[in-house]
Design a protein around this motif. Sequence first.
Motif, short mmCIF file in Angstrom:
data_model
loop_
_atom_site.label_atom_id
_atom_site.label_comp_id
_atom_site.label_asym_id
_atom_site.label_seq_id
_atom_site.Cartn_x
_atom_site.Cartn_y
_atom_site.Cartn_z
N CYS A 71 -7.03 -2.75 -0.13
CA CYS A 71 -6.96 -2.12 1.19
C CYS A 71 -5.76 -1.18 1.33
O CYS A 71 -5.91 -0.04 1.77
N GLU A 72 -4.56 -1.64 0.95
CA GLU A 72 -3.39 -0.79 1.11
C GLU A 72 -3.45 0.43 0.19
O GLU A 72 -3.18 1.56 0.60
N ARG A 73 -3.81 0.19 -1.06
CA ARG A 73 -3.84 1.29 -2.03
C ARG A 73 -4.90 2.33 -1.68
O ARG A 73 -4.68 3.54 -1.78
N SER A 74 -6.08 1.88 -1.25
CA SER A 74 -7.13 2.83 -0.92
C SER A 74 -6.79 3.62 0.35
O SER A 74 -7.09 4.82 0.44
N ALA A 75 -6.15 2.97 1.32
CA ALA A 75 -5.73 3.68 2.53
C ALA A 75 -4.73 4.77 2.20
O ALA A 75 -4.82 5.91 2.69
N VAL A 76 -3.76 4.45 1.35
CA VAL A 76 -2.73 5.42 0.96
C VAL A 76 -3.34 6.59 0.19
O VAL A 76 -3.00 7.75 0.44
N LEU A 77 -4.24 6.31 -0.72
CA LEU A 77 -4.87 7.39 -1.48
C LEU A 77 -5.73 8.28 -0.58
O LEU A 77 -5.72 9.51 -0.72
N ALA A 78 -6.48 7.68 0.32
CA ALA A 78 -7.30 8.47 1.24
C ALA A 78 -6.44 9.37 2.11
O ALA A 78 -6.84 10.49 2.45
N ALA A 79 -5.25 8.88 2.45
CA ALA A 79 -4.31 9.65 3.26
C ALA A 79 -3.44 10.57 2.43
O ALA A 79 -2.44 11.10 2.92
N GLU A 80 -3.85 10.78 1.17
CA GLU A 80 -3.11 11.66 0.25
C GLU A 80 -1.65 11.27 0.17
O GLU A 80 -0.75 12.06 0.42
N ASN A 81 -1.45 10.01 -0.20
CA ASN A 81 -0.12 9.42 -0.36
C ASN A 81 0.67 9.39 0.94
O ASN A 81 1.90 9.57 0.94
N GLY A 82 -0.05 9.14 2.03
CA GLY A 82 0.62 8.99 3.32
C GLY A 82 1.30 7.63 3.44
O GLY A 82 1.29 6.83 2.51
N ARG A 83 1.85 7.37 4.61
CA ARG A 83 2.61 6.13 4.81
C ARG A 83 1.73 5.06 5.45
O ARG A 83 0.83 5.36 6.26
N ILE A 84 2.00 3.82 5.11
CA ILE A 84 1.26 2.70 5.68
C ILE A 84 1.77 2.41 7.09
O ILE A 84 2.97 2.23 7.29
N VAL A 85 0.88 2.37 8.06
CA VAL A 85 1.27 2.03 9.44
C VAL A 85 0.82 0.62 9.79
O VAL A 85 1.30 0.04 10.77
N LEU A 86 -0.12 0.07 9.01
CA LEU A 86 -0.51 -1.33 9.15
C LEU A 86 -0.67 -1.92 7.76
O LEU A 86 -1.60 -1.57 7.03
N PRO A 87 0.25 -2.82 7.36
CA PRO A 87 0.11 -3.46 6.05
C PRO A 87 -1.11 -4.38 6.02
O PRO A 87 -1.75 -4.62 7.05
N LYS A 88 -1.40 -4.88 4.87
CA LYS A 88 -2.58 -5.73 4.67
C LYS A 88 -2.65 -6.87 5.68
O LYS A 88 -1.69 -7.59 5.91
N CYS A 89 -3.82 -7.01 6.29
CA CYS A 89 -4.11 -8.15 7.15
C CYS A 89 -5.54 -8.59 6.81
O CYS A 89 -6.31 -7.83 6.20
N SER A 90 -5.90 -9.80 7.16
CA SER A 90 -7.21 -10.29 6.74
C SER A 90 -7.82 -11.22 7.78
O SER A 90 -7.12 -11.84 8.59
N LEU A 91 -9.15 -11.30 7.73
CA LEU A 91 -9.89 -12.20 8.61
C LEU A 91 -11.30 -12.36 8.06
O LEU A 91 -11.99 -11.37 7.80
N ASN A 92 -11.71 -13.59 7.88
CA ASN A 92 -13.08 -13.90 7.45
C ASN A 92 -13.54 -13.11 6.23
O ASN A 92 -14.65 -12.56 6.19
N GLY A 93 -12.66 -13.04 5.24
CA GLY A 93 -13.03 -12.38 3.99
C GLY A 93 -12.90 -10.86 3.99
O GLY A 93 -13.28 -10.20 3.02
N VAL A 94 -12.37 -10.30 5.07
CA VAL A 94 -12.16 -8.85 5.16
C VAL A 94 -10.67 -8.57 5.16
O VAL A 94 -9.90 -9.25 5.85
N THR A 95 -10.24 -7.58 4.38
CA THR A 95 -8.84 -7.15 4.40
C THR A 95 -8.78 -5.71 4.92
O THR A 95 -9.68 -4.91 4.68
N LEU A 96 -7.70 -5.40 5.61
CA LEU A 96 -7.56 -4.09 6.25
C LEU A 96 -6.12 -3.61 6.13
O LEU A 96 -5.18 -4.38 6.30
N ALA A 97 -5.96 -2.32 5.85
CA ALA A 97 -4.68 -1.64 5.96
C ALA A 97 -4.95 -0.26 6.53
O ALA A 97 -6.06 0.28 6.41
N ILE A 98 -3.95 0.32 7.19
CA ILE A 98 -4.10 1.66 7.78
C ILE A 98 -2.96 2.53 7.28
O ILE A 98 -1.80 2.12 7.30
N ALA A 99 -3.30 3.74 6.85
CA ALA A 99 -2.28 4.70 6.41
C ALA A 99 -2.45 6.01 7.17
O ALA A 99 -3.55 6.39 7.56
#
Length: 315
Positions: A275-303
């Motif tokens: 989640c963190e790595r894919s968010a950063v790559l999609a944002a063209e090496n942008g900064r993480i504004v939400l580190p990895k979090c998870s719930l019911n088998g889903v993980t999320l990060a926002i960049a």
Amino acid sequence: MPKFSEEDALLEVMSDHNKACENAFKECQLIVFVGAVGIAVRTIAPYIKNKAVDPAVLSIDEGGNFVVPLLSGHIGGANGFAKALAEAIKATPVVTTATDVNKLFAVDEWAARNNMIINSMKAAKDFAAALVDGQEVGLVADYPIISGLPRQMVIKDKGKIGIAVTKDRSLKPFDKTVQLWPQNLYLGIGCRRGTSLEAIETLVLSKLEELSIDLRTIAGVASVDLKKDEEGLLAFAAKYGWKSKFFTAEELQNAAGEFSSSDFVRSVVGVSNVCERSAVLAAENGRIVLPKCSLNGVTLAIAEADIVLDFEKLS
């Protein structure tokens, strides 16, 4: 066999014509009429909603002398389309919007061209009116500015009316503030095989609400390429109209930055964090504004992708 009068035939033709226009309003970014402006206006009238969603509509006379933007001149780009088309066919563009006539900054056009969401079209209208009236307007920005400012605009943190380019929805430094929210956030998502749309949605929407992030500022969804056929993930992205990006394990491994790590994830997909790595790559090496979090088998990060503000360049 029933007989049809000329009037019946005309009504049938007009019905088909109107249906085609209705479909075009739903599906097209630009609609061009060739003929009288009055016919174009009558045809589009039933389908007009508002400038935030209407397509650009142009009318060209039969002789190819004039190109007239009728609808969505700024946000939909009709003014720009008219100028480009007029140049191509050696016609005259007939642009009538006040900011263009007076050669003033058009906040709605600039926002649309730079992938920004306007929080209030009423405030944007008041902003344009202030410029036309000759008033000075303010600017507050959370991002670097690399150009000179438009005429009548100055950097200041208070005043009667101005723009705030920000993700902070509480930032309203002017009596009338036009907030512009950059559409530059990317969701990095990891999930187990067979995870439902609802499971992904539950985590994502709760976190966006917690961070006061408007859905319209999300630019896309990203994950590892092993998930490119994951039905729940694809359905989730499609539901909100977000583009999907998928990266190989090698690409994710080469992402720059410090990321959380999971041996289990590495054993499954070949990289310790999705989640963190894919968010950063999609944002063209942008900064993480939400580190990895998870719930019911889903993980999320926002960049957040880096942006700069250029008022001298529209696109």
